[in-house]
Design an enzyme around this catalytic site. Structure first.
Site, PDB file in Angstrom:
ATOM      1  N   HIS A   1      12.476  17.389  -5.632  1.00 14.36           N
ATOM      2  CA  HIS A   1      11.262  16.730  -5.695  1.00 14.36           C
ATOM      3  C   HIS A   1      10.063  17.809  -5.205  1.00 14.36           C
ATOM      4  O   HIS A   1       8.997  17.242  -5.640  1.00 14.36           O
ATOM      5  CB  HIS A   1      11.298  15.739  -4.485  1.00 14.36           C
ATOM      6  CG  HIS A   1      11.052  15.801  -3.130  1.00 14.36           C
ATOM      7  ND1 HIS A   1      12.345  15.965  -2.535  1.00 14.36           N
ATOM      8  CD2 HIS A   1      10.130  16.086  -2.450  1.00 14.36           C
ATOM      9  CE1 HIS A   1      11.973  16.344  -1.211  1.00 14.36           C
ATOM     10  NE2 HIS A   1      10.725  16.438  -1.229  1.00 14.36           N
TER      11      HIS A   1
ATOM     12  N   ASP B   1      19.069  16.795  -4.834  1.00 10.86           N
ATOM     13  CA  ASP B   1      17.662  17.410  -4.577  1.00 10.86           C
ATOM     14  C   ASP B   1      17.405  18.631  -4.187  1.00 10.86           C
ATOM     15  O   ASP B   1      17.097  19.208  -3.077  1.00 10.86           O
ATOM     16  CB  ASP B   1      17.229  16.525  -3.227  1.00 10.86           C
ATOM     17  CG  ASP B   1      15.580  16.582  -3.099  1.00 10.86           C
ATOM     18  OD1 ASP B   1      14.953  17.029  -4.058  1.00 10.86           O
ATOM     19  OD2 ASP B   1      15.100  16.063  -1.845  1.00 10.86           O
TER      20      ASP B   1
ATOM     21  N   GLY C   1       5.625  18.524   3.814  1.00 10.47           N
ATOM     22  CA  GLY C   1       5.283  19.854   3.336  1.00 10.47           C
ATOM     23  C   GLY C   1       6.471  20.727   3.712  1.00 10.47           C
ATOM     24  O   GLY C   1       6.627  21.827   3.271  1.00 10.47           O
TER      25      GLY C   1
ATOM     26  N   SER D   1       9.616  20.013   3.015  1.00 10.97           N
ATOM     27  CA  SER D   1      10.413  19.819   1.947  1.00 10.97           C
ATOM     28  C   SER D   1      10.749  21.373   1.482  1.00 10.97           C
ATOM     29  O   SER D   1      10.004  21.810   1.112  1.00 10.97           O
ATOM     30  CB  SER D   1       9.576  18.900   0.946  1.00 10.97           C
ATOM     31  OG  SER D   1      10.387  17.747   1.278  1.00 10.97           O
TER      32      SER D   1
ATOM     33  N   LEU E   1      21.008  22.184 -15.836  1.00 11.84           N
ATOM     34  CA  LEU E   1      20.608  20.916 -15.090  1.00 11.84           C
ATOM     35  C   LEU E   1      22.169  20.848 -14.413  1.00 11.84           C
ATOM     36  O   LEU E   1      22.963  20.529 -15.005  1.00 11.84           O
ATOM     37  CB  LEU E   1      20.392  19.750 -16.189  1.00 11.84           C
ATOM     38  CG  LEU E   1      20.309  18.234 -15.525  1.00 11.84           C
ATOM     39  CD1 LEU E   1      19.208  18.166 -14.574  1.00 11.84           C
ATOM     40  CD2 LEU E   1      20.320  17.215 -16.572  1.00 11.84           C
TER      41      LEU E   1
END
Lengths: 405, 568
Positions: B70, B103, B183, B185, B236
């Site tokens: 993200h 994630d 932040g 993250s 991916l």
């Protein structure tokens, strides 16, 4: 993969603008109780600024005292919590019950006896038809509310093992259930500012089944009186609280066990208390001795029956009660229309009627339900209250005389 | 006021007699050392317009680093951003592979010869109560890109946090009460030794707003390790699923098994009681999705169930979960080939280590081939071959008869990879199935003998990671009936065309870089072959590959290298 499981509100921690798209908006802050000045002494209209400042200083001093203690306390930081964590996580249970809006339907309770008595906080949760309980082994129970106490905002539950097929002898079944570890409240436990504490509970219901509950660590700061009554929505508990620096005031957190490094119970995390001025939550616990007294009283038939008749405890603080119920719609601020007037209540005797719109209380205008609450709870229960209401096309002044006791 | 301050100072100076003060100071010194050591590896990530977005951590000297998906989701159009390091400089950042479901994303910093990496630790060793340090750039506080450090303890392990659809699911994550804020993250969660045990990416929030309330969650390093090959290769990454649901009854019971899904294919039925996955006893539906959520698609897992009172163990190859993306993710070929080269380079280095002083450019090896019976168990015939690898890149394989005469010879040449098959003086047609096997082995020879820069990589691609479970027989049941986690090698797979129409998948061990197995499939004919390679036990694996086990169309033979020498 799609196993039905409780959904949790959580959020990514990126500051990326992109993320705002999927991050659900926060609902308005709501707490079941509010304290006026616990962190803010700078309200201009507050009386007794000096006293407030003094209290502040006392708090700072207490914090300062905790600092050196902090530096020397847990020798092996990071591993010294083992005993506390094990003790606390095994002696709390996860509670699931009634929820509505921001009143979450899950919580925590502390096992306090061999026969599976559990102490928790008063909340909507325990008003459920069935309160479901899970212990640390993942074993499931149902709980009955044995006792409620408004003054301490505590409730006592008894657990009955559940989830077994029909046709099993309940007594035998109870026998078969393994014993639950419990906190023995009969002894006293000393705690001094600076002591490390661990809180363990079902906050955010992160854990499910046999998964160990969440913990938080911090330091005990002070034992003070919780003065959360003045000027704002009333929080009945006026006794001592343990102030801690761990964040414990989270959804599902009330009822968590607070223990010292030896795993001894120091207190129980109380109901959420929020300052309506600063929107800060207060992290505190109800001390062990208060819990012990509550459990003792609950076992006393005389006290219990008095409480069952709806009477407050003799030492409870008297509250103002006019007998008026206002129309409340969700969490919106609505006009203070009277929805119901209790028969034979002071308001009923004074002539307040259903559908009256309350315009002012003792000469001060109230524009919504919340403001009415704030005004009314700041009044003395022994003095008359002057209301001005609008009834149809008329403006009516009503004096409500206090109840005789 | 003054009085209270004096009192506080007095208290500060006082030390209780029994306080082991020096231990606290030592612990503090260690903590300071750990933070200082890892600080140069922490990245403050910004998008192309220099808006700060999150944090990251470098995991190797070439500048590869980990962050949250993200954090880089907004950079996917250009795959470019900026990364600030504690040296105060901002480096160009390239987004590589992404794992939206977990994630996680990988990036590379560009602009320095060597970066200072942090070490990935073993997140399975993390216990509740362990101290943990979070590093990152919360609230964009750091003007000079020096990370902010927050200290806490691990407050839960094996947690499961639901995602948004198939994205941002935190499986088997670490819960921590260190302050994690917007932040943070993508920043690392460190254990006391300074190893990265997780990537911080998520917090629980209550009514107050989106900031720390003591509930942070980190994606475990052990989960991330399983996805590293795909992430490095710019792919991916997809997570695996059983395509089945369980519910808590008296025990955990499979309630839905999707027809045609992974679980159904493996033989799991509705009503089976789930006991263990990969040796882990599953205690709740949460735990079930949590354990499964850490595995990549295509991975084999052992699922132990109880049916009619009898425990059964089944091997399930996990189906993929499709992450949701606004724009389809297109693999950057350049990034992919970079990882192909990294793998082949490491492979060659590993070969050189194994073969010692032997010149890999030219060598000669005598092999024995045992041809097995139809059951594939007993050797029925033994043949001898000589394989010669010339310095000019030509490879010849000659069958040697017992009388010393030469039988069939098959020759490959380096550039066109065309085989010349002769017996005596006459050419013969090599069966397509045989050709693809020899072709794969030839490719392997070429990769092991030449430096990566000299190898033609047309059509070659890195297709991600996978885990091989060795065939039946290697699993073992313990006394309590539990099947222990099967011997498993984490591999990364390189795919290459072989001759006319076949495709070979080369599985390299992620850690030792050995080539473990080749799966060849010929599209049009449907012919398949599995080639397993290993060292010889009696030579301590020094000559590698020493044993080549080939199974194809129900037939099996095994070649063992007997003598390995530089070719004359």
């Amino acid at each position: 993969m799609n196993v039905p499981a409780p959904r949790e509100r959580s959020s990514p921690t990126s500051r990326s603008h992109v993320q705002e798209q999927w991050h659900s908006p926060e609902p308005q802050a709501l707490a079941c109780a509010i304290i006026p000045d616990f962190l803010s002494c700078k309200t201009p209209d507050m009386e007794g600024d000096r006293r407030c400042l003094n209290r502040w200083c006392t708090r700072w001093m207490l914090l300062a005292v905790t600092l050196p203690a902090l530096a020397v306390a847990p020798v092996a930081f990071g591993s010294g919590f083992d005993r506390a964590i094990e003790s606390a996580t095994q002696r709390v249970v996860k509670l699931y019950g009634l929820g509505a809006g921001l009143q979450v339907g899950y919580g925590t309770g502390i096992v306090v006896s061999e026969d599976r008595l559990v102490v928790t906080v008063l909340s909507l949760l325990i008003e459920a038809r069935t309160i479901r309980v899970t212990d640390f082994r993942g074993r499931r129970y149902e709980a009955q509310v044995m006792h409620r106490d408004r003054a301490t905002q505590l409730a006592l539950l008894r657990l009955t093992p559940s989830g077994e097929p029909q046709g099993i002898d309940i007594a035998k079944h109870e026998e078969m259930a393994p014993a639950l570890p419990f906190f023995d409240l009969t002894r006293n436990v000393e705690v001094v500012p600076g002591d490390w504490v661990i809180a363990a509970g079902n906050a955010f219901k992160v854990a499910q089944g046999a998964e160990p509950v969440s913990i938080a660590h911090g330091v005990f700061s002070a034992r003070i009186k919780l003065d959360a009554r003045r000027r704002v929505k009333d929080f009945p508990y006026r006794g001592d609280v343990l102030v801690i620096d761990a964040i414990t005031s989270n959804p599902g957190g009330p009822g968590s066990a607070l223990v010292n490094l030896d795993g001894e119970l120091l207190g129980m995390v109380g109901r959420l208390v929020t300052s309506n001025l600063t929107h800060t939550h207060f992290n505190y616990a109800i001390p062990r001795d208060v819990l012990a007294a509550f459990v003792r009283d609950a076992a006393d038939p005389a006290i219990r029956s008095a409480l069952a008749r709806g009477k407050d405890r003799p030492d409870a603080v008297k509250r103002i009660d006019l007998g008026i119920r206002l129309a409340r719609v969700g969490y919106k601020q609505v006009l203070p229309f009277v929805e119901r007037v209790r028969r034979d209540s002071p308001a009923h005797r004074a002539g307040v009627r259903k559908d009256d719109l309350i315009l002012s209380v003792n000469g001060r205008t109230v524009t919504d339900v919340r403001e009415y609450d704030v005004r009314i709870t700041s009044l003395s229960p022994d003095e008359p209250v002057d209301l001005i209401v609008r009834r149809g096309e008329h403006i009516v002044a009503i004096r409500v005389e206090p109840e005789d006791h | 006021m003054i009085l209270s301050l004096t009192g506080a100072l007095g208290a500060l100076a006082a030390t209780p007699e029994d306080a082991p003060h020096h231990l606290v100071l030592e612990a503090q010194a260690r903590r300071i050392e750990v933070i200082a050591r890892v600080t140069p590896s922490v990245v403050c990530i910004q998008d192309q317009r220099h808006r700060s977005g999150g944090s990251g951590v470098l995991i190797d000297a070439e500048g590869y680093g980990l962050t949250n998906f993200h954090v880089v989701a907004g950079m996917l159009d250009t795959r470019r951003g900026w990364g600030g390091l504690s040296d105060g400089k901002v480096y160009e950042l390239e987004v590589l592979g992404i794992d939206p479901t977990g994630d996680v994303a990988m990036f590379r910093l560009i602009g320095r010869e060597r970066f200072i990496p942090a070490q990935l630790g073993d997140s399975d060793a993390v216990r509740v109560g362990d101290s943990a340090i979070a590093l990152g750039d919360p609230f964009g506080l750091s003007a000079d890109y020096t990370p902010t450090a927050t200290l806490g303890i691990v407050t839960g392990v094996h947690r499961y946090q639901w995602g948004v659809g198939n994205n941002l699911i935190y499986s088997d994550c670490i819960q921590v009460d260190a302050s994690i804020n917007p932040g943070n993250s993508g920043g690392p969660l460190l254990n006391a030794a300074g190893e990265v045990i997780g990537i911080n990416g998520r917090i629980s929030v209550n009514t107050r707003g989106r900031f720390n309330v003591g509930f942070g969650y980190a994606i475990t390093s052990n989960q991330i390790k399983r996805f590293l090959p795909a992430l490095r290769a710019g792919l991916l990454a997809k997570h695996g699923t059983l395509q089945a649901t369980v519910a808590q009854r008296d025990g955990l019971v499979f309630t839905e098994v999707a027809p045609g899904g992974a679980a159904a294919e493996a033989g799991i039925r509705r009503g089976d009681e789930l006991l263990r996955i990969d040796g882990v006893t599953i205690v709740s539906p949460n735990h079930f999705v949590s354990v499964l959520g850490t595995y990549p698609a295509g991975r084999h897992v052992w699922v132990e169930v109880r049916r009619d009172g009898e425990p059964i163990t089944l091997v399930v190859r996990l189906d993929p979960i499709r992450p949701k993306l606004a724009v389809p993710f297109v693999v950057n070929q350049e990034v992919n080939l970079r990882q192909v080269r990294r793998v082949l380079r490491a492979f060659r280095t590993a070969i050189e280590l194994h073969t010692g002083q032997v010149d890999t450019k030219s060598r000669r090896v005598l092999v024995e081939r045992d041809v097995f019976d139809n059951a594939g168990e007993a050797s029925i015939r033994r043949e001898h071959y000589r394989i010669t690898l010339d310095a000019d890149g030509r490879t010849r394989m000659a069958e040697l008869h017992d009388d010393g005469s030469t039988g069939r010879t098959i020759e490959y040449d380096e550039t066109s990879a065309i085989q010349r098959a002769r017996t005596g003086g006459a050419s013969f047609e090599l069966a397509a199935e045989e050709a693809m096997i020899y072709g794969s082995l030839f490719l392997m020879q070429r990769w092991s003998a030449n430096s990566v820069e000299d190898v033609d990589l047309t059509g070659v691609a890195h297709v991600g990671g996978d885990a091989l479970v060795w065939p039946a027989g290697t699993q073992h049941a313990a006394d309590d009936g539990a099947v222990r986690a099967a011997p498993r090698r984490e591999v990364e797979i390189i795919e290459s065309p072989v001759f006319h129409s076949a495709t070979a998948r080369f599985a390299f061990d992620v850690n030792s870089h050995e080539l473990l197995r080749i799966d060849v499939t010929d599209g049009p004919s449907g012919a398949q072959a599995v080639i397993e390679l290993s060292g010889c036990p009696d030579t301590d694996g020094l000559v590698w590959p020493c044993i080549i086990d080939v199974r194809s169309q129900g037939r099996r033979y095994r070649e063992t290298a007997r003598a390995w020498e530089p070719s004359p």
